[in-house]
Design an enzyme around this catalytic site. Structure first.
Site, PDB file in Angstrom:
ATOM      1  N   ASP A 301       6.957  -2.752   7.561  1.00 26.79           N
ATOM      2  CA  ASP A 301       5.722  -2.080   7.975  1.00 26.79           C
ATOM      3  C   ASP A 301       4.976  -1.544   6.758  1.00 26.79           C
ATOM      4  OD1 ASP A 301       7.997  -0.397   7.662  1.00 26.79           O
ATOM      5  OD2 ASP A 301       6.879   1.280   8.498  1.00 26.79           O
ATOM      6  N   GLU A 302       3.699  -1.404   6.912  1.00 26.55           N
ATOM      7  CA  GLU A 302       2.855  -0.641   5.994  1.00 26.55           C
ATOM      8  C   GLU A 302       3.080  -0.941   4.511  1.00 26.55           C
ATOM      9  OE1 GLU A 302       2.210   3.365   8.631  1.00 26.55           O
ATOM     10  OE2 GLU A 302       4.108   3.192   7.575  1.00 26.55           O
ATOM     11  N   ALA A 303       3.105  -2.224   4.157  1.00 25.67           N
ATOM     12  CA  ALA A 303       3.199  -2.585   2.737  1.00 25.67           C
ATOM     13  C   ALA A 303       1.767  -2.719   2.224  1.00 25.67           C
ATOM     14  CB  ALA A 303       3.985  -3.889   2.593  1.00 25.67           C
TER      15      ALA A 303
END
Ligand code: TNX
Length: 493
Positions: A301-303
């Protein structure tokens, strides 16, 4: 029998109650049921003060017993299902697998007076309501996630969490073991992860980590409660604690500063370095080795610092490593964008039913775990007046956590693609067991019911709220710090 959570498939109440006495025995016939019998005895002995010996019974069993038996002919119930019968002579639980007996035991527990939950001897009439139940889950997968990275929770707290899962028939524990603020699992080949990356948490507390022995202790405790542990090692983002522990994992070759804040999305492993792939391969193989369950979660997630191509190329290296270790990969649903092998599971954490990429991945054969942040994120505040929790996905009052359908949430996704629901509990400002309880209760039993009970019995909050309220005398005895939401008709004080 009318107040059970999760509500069973079929219930027929009768007047023929059974009362536990000091002469009651727990009768098993097959060795395989002994573990469940011991668990049941452990539950009943402290509050009743009775001996409740476990005996290897004859085919009929002595009168006045609680009998647990594997019955291979339970073909009309699922492998996790059970039948329970209570009459004046005793209690019988039948299932085709020990997991089904265990689910039946959780039902029996709710048929006893709330005082059964006490850990010291009580004087009570230990009556079990009479009747018959046939029951099995709607979804084979029912999960709960716990973030032990933002704030660390010790082994005892995790065991208590597992007990809450088991009480409501949830059978998977997803541990978010690594993030920017802390690395919580011992890895022999990369010792700095815990020597340097574990001693902090959000707000600057002392953090902590599980040794391999402690992790195994959690896994074994979960096994006795038919809960499968799913470890998550988040990558390539949310890796600040690893970047703080090893200079070589950073593109600039410098160790990252300790992170005690709550920013997300600003860290990534250095994708251009070979050592990064050696690192994840070592970590994945050690974590797989200490995990008996079939799944390994690699976050994803959320890279936010990466392009789609960089992210996808990374995942197409990492996912085969998980498969190579004999585990089925799970990732937050963004992972599906990398077009991974079909067995890769996406965990949906979106806030909208309009998610065409996820629907397309499901169409292409991927299974989904459903954790929509609008309903299943139990780290969201109940409302503006409750202090704990976050609100980026909005508030989640108690009815909202119940008012959704795991199989109907995403437009264009067929029920056959849904493994089941999973609650999430991120811990940016959740620090203690008491905080955990406040976020979980009373919302968690609602989501647990969505995972277990037939869809047709889970669509009416006005019916559910009375059963939910009827659980609270138990929570009082268990000393659970639940939120006394004004939307629940709590029994008179
Ligand atoms: C988003 S949900 C995150 C987490 C945060 C959470 C807080 C997801 C896959 N990532 O890093 O803790 O929001 O609710």
């Amino acid at each position: 029998m009318e107040n059970l959570v999760p509500v069973p498939v079929d219930v027929k109440s009768s007047e023929a109650d059974y009362t536990l006495t000091e002469n009651t025995v727990i009768e098993v016939r097959d060795g395989e049921a002994t573990g469940v019998a011991e668990y049941l005895a452990g539950l009943l002995r402290p509050s009743t003060g009775y001996e409740l010996p476990i005996i290897e019974g004859s085919s009929t069993g002595p009168d006045g017993s609680i009998s647990l038996r594997l019955a291979p002919d339970s073909s009309d119930i699922h492998s996790q299902g059970y039948r329970l019968q209570v009459n004046a002579d005793g209690v019988q639980i039948r299932a085709s697998e020990p997991a089904g007996l265990f689910a039946g035991v959780q039902t029996l527990r709710q048929l006893l007076p709330p005082a059964i939950e006490a850990d010291t001897e009580q004087s009570a009439e230990w009556t079990v309501s009479g009747g018959r139940i046939r029951d099995y889950p709607r979804f084979t997968y029912r999960g709960a996630h716990l973030d032990v990275a933002r704030h660390f929770f010790d082994v005892e707290t995790v065991k208590q969490y597992i007990d809450y899962l088991a009480q409501y028939k949830v059978n998977h524990l997803h541990l978010h073991l690594t993030d920017d603020q802390g690395w919580r699992i011992e890895i022999d080949s990369w010792p700095n992860l815990t020597d340097e990356g574990a001693d902090s948490e959000v707000g600057g507390g002392s953090g902590g980590y599980y040794t391999k022995e402690e992790y195994k202790e959690i896994v074994q405790y979960a096994q006795t409660r038919f809960v499968t542990v799913i470890p998550e090692i988040d990558m390539p983002g949310h890796t600040g604690a690893a970047l703080e522990s090893y200079a070589e994992l950073n593109c600039d070759g410098e160790k990252r500063q300790e992170d005690t804040g709550t920013n997300v999305g600003d860290t990534s492993l250095c994708l251009d370095k070979e050592v990064t792939y050696e690192f994840i391969e070592d970590v994945i193989s050690e974590v797989a080795e200490m995990t008996p369950g079939p799944y390994l979660h690699i976050g994803g997630d959320e890279a936010h610092t990466l392009s789609d191509k960089e992210y996808n190329d990374f995942m197409n290296c990492a996912i085969p490593m998980v498969i190579e270790q004999g585990k089925r990969p799970i990732g937050w649903h963004q992972i599906l964008g990398a077009d991974p092998p079909e067995q890769t599971i996406g965990q949906f954490w979106g806030t909208s039913s309009d998610a065409p990429e996820v629907a397309a991945a499901a169409e292409a054969g991927h299974e989904l775990i459903m954790s929509p942040a609008t309903d299943a994120y139990l780290d969201m505040k109940y409302n503006e007046d409750t202090e704990l929790g976050l609100d980026w996905a909005g508030y989640t009052p108690v009815p909202d956590a119940y008012d959704w359908d795991p199989a109907g949430y995403i437009d264009g996704v067929d029920e056959s693609s849904i493994m089941g629901p999973e609650t999430a509990l991120w811990s940016e400002n959740i620090r203690t067991l008491s905080d955990i309880e406040f976020m979980l209760f009373p919302r968690f039993p609602g989501v647990a019911e969505l995972g277990w009970s037939p869809e047709a019995k889970t669509d009416d909050w006005d019916e559910f709220k009375h059963r939910l309220a009827a659980q609270s005398p138990r929570w009082n005895v268990q000393d659970i710090n639940y939120y006394q939401s004004p939307q629940v008709p709590w029994p008179g004080e």
